[in-house]
Design a protein around this motif. Structure first.
Motif, short mmCIF file in Angstrom:
data_model
loop_
_atom_site.label_atom_id
_atom_site.label_comp_id
_atom_site.label_asym_id
_atom_site.label_seq_id
_atom_site.Cartn_x
_atom_site.Cartn_y
_atom_site.Cartn_z
N VAL A 67 0.83 -1.20 0.00
CA VAL A 67 0.00 0.00 0.00
C VAL A 67 0.87 1.25 0.00
CG1 VAL A 67 -1.68 1.34 1.33
CG2 VAL A 67 -1.96 -1.13 1.08
N THR A 68 1.93 1.25 0.80
CA THR A 68 2.84 2.40 0.86
C THR A 68 3.50 2.62 -0.49
OG1 THR A 68 3.29 2.04 3.21
CG2 THR A 68 4.88 3.35 1.99
N ARG A 69 3.89 1.53 -1.15
CA ARG A 69 4.48 1.63 -2.48
C ARG A 69 3.51 2.27 -3.46
NH1 ARG A 69 8.09 2.90 -6.09
NH2 ARG A 69 8.14 1.57 -7.93
N GLN A 70 2.27 1.86 -3.43
CA GLN A 70 1.27 2.42 -4.33
C GLN A 70 1.02 3.89 -4.01
OE1 GLN A 70 0.29 1.26 -6.98
NE2 GLN A 70 -1.67 2.17 -7.54
N ALA A 71 0.92 4.22 -2.73
CA ALA A 71 0.66 5.60 -2.33
C ALA A 71 1.82 6.52 -2.70
CB ALA A 71 0.41 5.67 -0.83
N SER A 72 3.04 5.99 -2.77
CA SER A 72 4.21 6.80 -3.08
C SER A 72 4.16 7.35 -4.51
CB SER A 72 5.49 5.98 -2.90
OG SER A 72 5.62 5.00 -3.92
N LYS A 73 3.29 6.79 -5.32
CA LYS A 73 3.17 7.25 -6.71
C LYS A 73 2.41 8.56 -6.82
CE LYS A 73 3.37 2.44 -8.24
NZ LYS A 73 2.64 1.30 -8.85
N VAL A 74 1.78 8.98 -5.71
CA VAL A 74 1.13 10.29 -5.66
C VAL A 74 2.12 11.28 -5.07
CG1 VAL A 74 -0.80 11.63 -4.73
CG2 VAL A 74 -1.14 9.24 -5.34
N ARG A 75 2.56 12.22 -5.90
CA ARG A 75 3.58 13.18 -5.45
C ARG A 75 3.01 14.15 -4.42
NH1 ARG A 75 5.46 15.53 -11.14
NH2 ARG A 75 3.31 14.85 -11.60
N THR A 76 3.69 14.25 -3.30
CA THR A 76 3.38 15.25 -2.29
C THR A 76 4.71 15.86 -1.86
OG1 THR A 76 3.48 13.56 -0.55
CG2 THR A 76 1.31 14.10 -1.42
N PRO A 77 4.72 17.14 -1.46
CA PRO A 77 5.98 17.77 -1.06
C PRO A 77 6.56 17.13 0.19
CG PRO A 77 4.12 19.18 -0.52
CD PRO A 77 3.58 18.06 -1.34
#
Length: 213
Positions: A67-77
């Motif tokens: 899940v963390t890997r998938q969420a990392s694909k959304v760029r956030t500062p």
């Protein structure tokens, strides 16, 4: 969650670990929950089950990493306090919005959410909690910090930074995710993620822009 998973969260994933997690995600898309076993992942990724246990720990640890890997694909500062201009602020909002649309609309996210919904209906909410905490929760924390920074610098007027993030989230996704989960296809204009993201951010800024600054 076990020590191995906690340790992994504190360090940067290696390219090898990312590749293994991407393999696990692809197995989920192609074969569903039954395909997501340590033996299948190890075989498809060309690694040993011992390595999987060492890197990710038990099943919950592996799910958290996926899940963390998938969420990392959304760029956030990474550091919202580095955003010092209105142009940067709007650019970060656009990056977030476009990535969110692309990731949420992808086969991997749909497969993860469908699996979580199916498990929750059977009384197993482990994956659902991971999606909320490791996925949406982490993204929400980072974007809330960005909203607070934007308010601090006078780019937007938001009494509640987290509520402002939730409004942006709604403007970006609308009901797209629900429709996709139910098997619908995106309209042509919705599939242009860059344009759709820009429209959502423009709407958000019109609502909250601090015109007195």
């Amino acid at each position: 969650m076990n020590a191995a998973a906690n340790k992994l969260e504190e360090q940067t994933l290696t390219d090898r670990q990312k590749a293994v997690l991407d393999t696990a995600l692809q197995l989920l898309v192609e074969g569903g929950e039954k395909a997501l076993t340590t033996s299948a992942i190890a075989r498809a990724a060309g690694c040993s089950k011992e390595s999987l246990y060492k890197w990710f720990g038990d099943r919950d640890g592996l799910l958290a990493a996926i899940v963390t890997r998938q969420a990392s694909k959304v760029r956030t500062p990474a550091h919202s306090d580095e955003v010092v201009s209105k142009e940067q602020f709007v650019q970060e909002l656009n990056h977030f919005a476009q990535d969110l649309l692309e990731v949420i609309s992808g086969e991997v996210s749909l497969a993860l959410n469908r699996l979580a919904i199916g498990q929750a209906s059977k009384g197993d909410d482990a994956l659902g909690r991971q999606l909320l905490e490791q996925g949406r929760g982490r993204i929400g924390e980072q974007m809330t910090q960005l909203m607070a920074q934007g308010a601090k610098l006078g780019f937007v007027k938001v009494p509640d930074a987290h509520a402002a993030y939730q409004i942006l989230y709604g403007l970006v996704l609308k009901d797209i995710h629900v429709r996709l989960l139910l098997g619908a296809t995106l309209k042509q204009e919705e599939a242009d993620f860059k344009s759709a993201a820009g429209d959502a951010v423009s709407q958000f800024m019109q609502l909250f822009e601090n015109c007195t600054k």
